[in-house]
Design an enzyme around this catalytic site. Structure first.
Site, PDB file in Angstrom:
ATOM      1  CD  GLU A 197      -2.816   0.270   2.633  1.00  0.00           C
ATOM      2  OE1 GLU A 197      -2.977  -0.913   3.015  1.00  0.00           O
ATOM      3  OE2 GLU A 197      -3.207   1.245   3.280  1.00  0.00           O
TER       4      GLU A 197
ATOM      5  CB  CYS B 119       2.847   7.460   3.082  1.00  0.00           C
ATOM      6  SG  CYS B 119       3.045   6.207   4.354  1.00  0.00           S
TER       7      CYS B 119
ATOM      8  CB  CYS C 175       5.426  -5.265   9.897  1.00  0.00           C
ATOM      9  SG  CYS C 175       6.553  -4.457  11.059  1.00  0.00           S
TER      10      CYS C 175
ATOM     11  CB  CYS D 239       3.204  -1.973  16.933  1.00  0.00           C
ATOM     12  SG  CYS D 239       4.944  -1.550  16.866  1.00  0.00           S
TER      13      CYS D 239
ATOM     14  CB  CYS E 185       0.462  -1.619  13.800  1.00  0.00           C
ATOM     15  SG  CYS E 185       0.969  -1.405  12.089  1.00  0.00           S
TER      16      CYS E 185
ATOM     17  CB  CYS F  87      -0.838   2.017   8.714  1.00  0.00           C
ATOM     18  SG  CYS F  87      -0.667   3.574   9.547  1.00  0.00           S
TER      19      CYS F  87
HETATM   20  N1  SAH Z   1       7.679   0.546  11.353  1.00  0.00           N
HETATM   21  C1  SAH Z   1       7.706   1.986  11.401  1.00  0.00           C
HETATM   22  C2  SAH Z   1       6.647   2.608  10.477  1.00  0.00           C
HETATM   23  C3  SAH Z   1       5.275   2.309  10.934  1.00  0.00           C
HETATM   24  S1  SAH Z   1       3.900   3.266  10.421  1.00  0.00           S
HETATM   25  C4  SAH Z   1       7.486   2.448  12.820  1.00  0.00           C
HETATM   26  O1  SAH Z   1       7.146   1.631  13.672  1.00  0.00           O
HETATM   27  O2  SAH Z   1       7.679   3.622  13.093  1.00  0.00           O
HETATM   28  C5  SAH Z   1       4.099   4.892  11.000  1.00  0.00           C
HETATM   29  C6  SAH Z   1       3.493   5.230  12.345  1.00  0.00           C
HETATM   30  O3  SAH Z   1       2.107   4.921  12.451  1.00  0.00           O
HETATM   31  C7  SAH Z   1       4.191   4.525  13.494  1.00  0.00           C
HETATM   32  O4  SAH Z   1       4.430   5.445  14.518  1.00  0.00           O
HETATM   33  C8  SAH Z   1       3.157   3.503  13.901  1.00  0.00           C
HETATM   34  O5  SAH Z   1       3.367   3.073  15.210  1.00  0.00           O
HETATM   35  C9  SAH Z   1       1.875   4.268  13.694  1.00  0.00           C
HETATM   36  N2  SAH Z   1       0.668   3.450  13.592  1.00  0.00           N
HETATM   37  C10 SAH Z   1       0.532   2.206  13.087  1.00  0.00           C
HETATM   38  N3  SAH Z   1      -0.740   1.795  13.169  1.00  0.00           N
HETATM   39  C11 SAH Z   1      -1.444   2.793  13.730  1.00  0.00           C
HETATM   40  C12 SAH Z   1      -2.809   2.970  14.084  1.00  0.00           C
HETATM   41  N4  SAH Z   1      -3.717   2.024  13.872  1.00  0.00           N
HETATM   42  N5  SAH Z   1      -3.161   4.145  14.652  1.00  0.00           N
HETATM   43  C13 SAH Z   1      -2.242   5.113  14.861  1.00  0.00           C
HETATM   44  N6  SAH Z   1      -0.953   5.006  14.563  1.00  0.00           N
HETATM   45  C14 SAH Z   1      -0.539   3.860  14.004  1.00  0.00           C
END
Ligand code: SAH
Length: 347
Positions: free
Chosen positions: A93, A106, A113, A117, A120, A334
């Site tokens: 995406e 983006c 991944c 987290c 996510c 995301c």
């Molecule tokens: N792997 C990288 C990029 C991830 S996406 C990282 O962890 O930073 C970018 C940001 O969006 C990260 O801060 C991630 O934690 C956040 N993110 C992911 N899913 C989310 C969600 N459902 N709501 C809010 N932030 C989210």
């Protein structure tokens, strides 16, 4: 024999490669320009390259690109979400956001991944594989071709942990910022990491001018561990030291990202702890009201509570913004477009 991925070479590497097959340096310049400025997807389009050489290239090299399989356009703010298919049919995406200061894209850095987290969507099925430099570039090149508009900013914040795909990610930065290609200023590139300490330090040594964004999400080691399994490996203290190291080496101010989850990390004491972390640092804080995913029961705070949290930090002199929600009428959080697509294609 597997064909070589010709779009993953820097100009210097391509020059060496072309020399190895008996071609002069100016040829490699022409070919680089076709690949990275004119963004062609086939050797046939390289009209100033002889037919004989095109055939030779066709035999031993491949221009790996990505193919659009879906595009959603927000009626609210013109944000575009793209789903791209890779050669092995995996999908990734990417998002195009239109701001007053220019177009920002983006991109994803991995298929899936493995960081886990809790909030996510991208991590729910684990990691399938890393993206190559040309697959990261391909997302930007296709978006620029499809939209007909120039991309000026890049954030590596889509699916995947870029610092878990370190070599390919670094090669991608070299290519996308190279003056013989799209030449996107490194100052307009932001990479987001969950905090892989050794690679944050390695990145500092690369002497790039890109912005490092650190996904903090918890202001104590315990809170962070609750939300981000990677915190079991790297302690908050180490992660912050790596941020300081990055700032010292590059002079680039760190951005901290903090996804606000109602009742989990948006309380009075969370704000207090957060202030104690950020106050001594030259940094920026980006608050992201969590985008709920259906697999977990996390909720976003009300706008009012998010504002309250922000004000508290601002009063202590911290540079803070609440991330504007873009394209909320199209598959929001995301990794959700990709997930929906994969679920539908299983039926
Ligand atoms: N792997 C990288 C990029 C991830 S996406 C990282 O962890 O930073 C970018 C940001 O969006 C990260 O801060 C991630 O934690 C956040 N993110 C992911 N899913 C989310 C969600 N459902 N709501 C809010 N932030 C989210």
């Amino acid at each position: 024999m597997e064909k070589k991925d010709i779009r993953s070479y820097t100009p210097e590497e391509l020059k060496k490669e072309m020399e190895s097959i008996g071609e002069k340096a100016f040829r490699s310049k022409q070919i680089y320009s076709w690949l990275h400025e004119k963004l062609v997807d086939s050797f046939d389009e390289m009209t100033n390259v002889s037919k004989a050489l095109r055939e030779k290239l066709e035999r031993d090299y491949e221009i790996y690109s990505v193919k659009m399989v879906e595009r959603q356009i927000s009626k609210m703010d013109g944000t575009n979400k793209f789903l791209f298919a890779l050669r092995d049919n995996h999908v990734v995406e990417s998002v195009l956001m239109r701001y007053k200061h220019g177009n920002s894209v983006c991109i994803s850095s991995q298929v899936g991944c493995r960081m886990g987290c809790r909030f996510c969507a991208s991590t729910l099925d684990g990691l399938a594989r890393n993206l190559t430099p040309s697959e990261m570039l391909g997302q930007i090149y296709q978006i620029q071709k499809i939209s007909g508009e120039r991309v000026s900013n890049i954030v590596i914040m889509g699916t995947g942990e870029p610092l878990d795909n370190y070599e390919n990610f670094v090669q991608f930065i070299k290519l996308v910022s190279n003056e013989c290609g799209l030449h996107i200023s490194q100052r307009n590139i932001t990479v987001s990491t969950c905090g892989i300490v050794p690679n944050m330090k390695r990145l500092a040594e690369e002497k790039f001018q890109i912005t490092l964004a650190l996904s903090l999400h918890g202001s104590t080691q315990e809170k962070r561990r609750e939300l981000m399994p990677v915190a079991n490996k790297y302690d908050l203290k180490e992660v912050l030291e790596a941020c300081d190291y990055y700032f010292d080496k590059t002079g680039r101010r760190i951005t901290f990202e903090y996804s606000l989850v109602q009742g989990v990390n948006d309380r009075e004491e969370d704000a207090k702890e957060l202030i104690s972390i950020l106050k001594p640092r030259n940094c920026h804080l980006n608050l992201i009201p969590v985008n709920p995913i259906k697999e977990r029961n996390f909720e976003k705070p009300t706008r009012q509570n998010a504002e309250k949290f922000k004000n508290k930090l601002e009063k202590s002199g911290i540079n803070v913004t609440i991330r504007r929600e873009m394209g909320s009428d199209i598959d929001g959080a995301c990794g959700q477009l990709r997930r929906r697509y994969s679920e539908e294609s299983k039926i």
